[in-house]
Write an enzyme that holds these catalytic residues in place. Structure first.
Site, PDB file in Angstrom:
ATOM      1  N   VAL A  63       0.832  -1.283   0.035  1.00 58.74           N
ATOM      2  CA  VAL A  63      -0.103  -0.086  -0.001  1.00 58.74           C
ATOM      3  C   VAL A  63       0.893   1.222   0.091  1.00 58.74           C
ATOM      4  O   VAL A  63       0.696   2.093  -0.526  1.00 58.74           O
ATOM      5  CB  VAL A  63      -0.945  -0.052   1.375  1.00 58.74           C
ATOM      6  CG1 VAL A  63      -1.616   1.365   1.377  1.00 58.74           C
ATOM      7  CG2 VAL A  63      -1.952  -1.239   1.323  1.00 58.74           C
ATOM      8  N   CYS A  64       2.111   1.211   0.759  1.00 58.73           N
ATOM      9  CA  CYS A  64       2.912   2.302   0.889  1.00 58.73           C
ATOM     10  C   CYS A  64       3.239   3.111  -0.343  1.00 58.73           C
ATOM     11  O   CYS A  64       3.072   4.256  -0.375  1.00 58.73           O
ATOM     12  CB  CYS A  64       3.821   2.032   1.638  1.00 58.73           C
ATOM     13  SG  CYS A  64       3.842   1.504   3.490  1.00 58.73           S
ATOM     14  N   PRO A  65       3.664   2.374  -1.563  1.00 63.66           N
ATOM     15  CA  PRO A  65       4.211   2.859  -2.747  1.00 63.66           C
ATOM     16  C   PRO A  65       3.021   3.669  -3.491  1.00 63.66           C
ATOM     17  O   PRO A  65       3.254   4.847  -3.984  1.00 63.66           O
ATOM     18  CB  PRO A  65       4.959   1.883  -3.220  1.00 63.66           C
ATOM     19  CG  PRO A  65       4.101   0.618  -3.028  1.00 63.66           C
ATOM     20  CD  PRO A  65       4.030   0.777  -1.531  1.00 63.66           C
TER      21      PRO A  65
END
Length: 211
Positions: A50-52
């Site tokens: 999810v972070c990128p």
């Protein structure tokens, strides 16, 4: 969870990667005081899923933040070297190459602790030694900081829940509108909508026009 709204944003100095490729020491949000608003957001970890999507989404809208005089700064509990490596990795290979705004390294966990977004806590074991309970990563916290260094908005999501860049921009618009015009922003207000005066007459006028 600590509510930081209305308070000075916790200060820190830490390593960070700036411009997508340069590791600097002693990075601080103090450099923006009196000059820029700041969106300071935490994410759990480099080289995840999810972070990128969030980090790249902020970069894709960076011109919208810059036009509002807002600096975007990210942070996680990874090292500056891990940030740097991730920033050199192509996006189609799971990296975030092309991101230019600063990414702060919070290996000490002290920044995440100060902003109260750390998914765990320090404690003592039976021998009296320091131990950490939980996951030494940050929840998805986001803090909108004004030019005086005061937190004006905060939101904290659990790790699987990505944030909305559009909502962040909407809140920046609302904050800047209230500062410039002295009116307040009702539910679902967006730039260009009618605001209202913080009086009973103002509310009545707003509702009569709405309906």
């Amino acid at each position: 969870m600590s509510v930081l709204v209305g308070k000075q944003a916790p200060e820190f100095k830490a390593s960070a990667v700036v411009n997508g490729n340069e590791i600097v020491e002693g990075f601080s949000l103090d450099q923006y005081k009196g000059k820029k608003y700041v969106v300071f957001f935490f994410y759990p970890a480099d080289f995840t899923f999810v972070c990128p999507t969030e980090i790249i989404a902020f970069q894709e809208r960076i011109a919208d933040f810059e036009s509002r005089n807002v600096a975007v700064v990210g942070a996680s509990t990874d090292s500056a070297n891990a940030h740097w490596k991730w920033l050199q990795t192509e996006q189609n290979e799971g990296g975030i190459k092309g991101v230019r705004y600063p990414l702060v390294a919070d290996q000490s966990l002290m920044i995440s602790t100060a902003y109260d977004v750390l998914a765990g806590n320090f404690d003592y074991n039976d021998e009296g030694n320091d131990v950490f309970n939980g996951t030494p990563q940050a929840y998805r916290g986001l803090f909108l900081i004004d030019k005086d260094g005061i937190v004006r908005h905060q939101v904290v999501n659990d790790m699987p829940l990505g944030r909305s860049v559009d909502e962040t921009l909407r809140l920046i618009d609302a904050l800047q509108f209230t500062e410039e015009n002295g009116e307040v922003c009702p539910a679902n207000w967006k730039k260009g909508d009618k605001a209202l005066k913080a009086t009973q007459e103002g509310i009545s006028d707003y509702l009569s026009h709405k309906h």
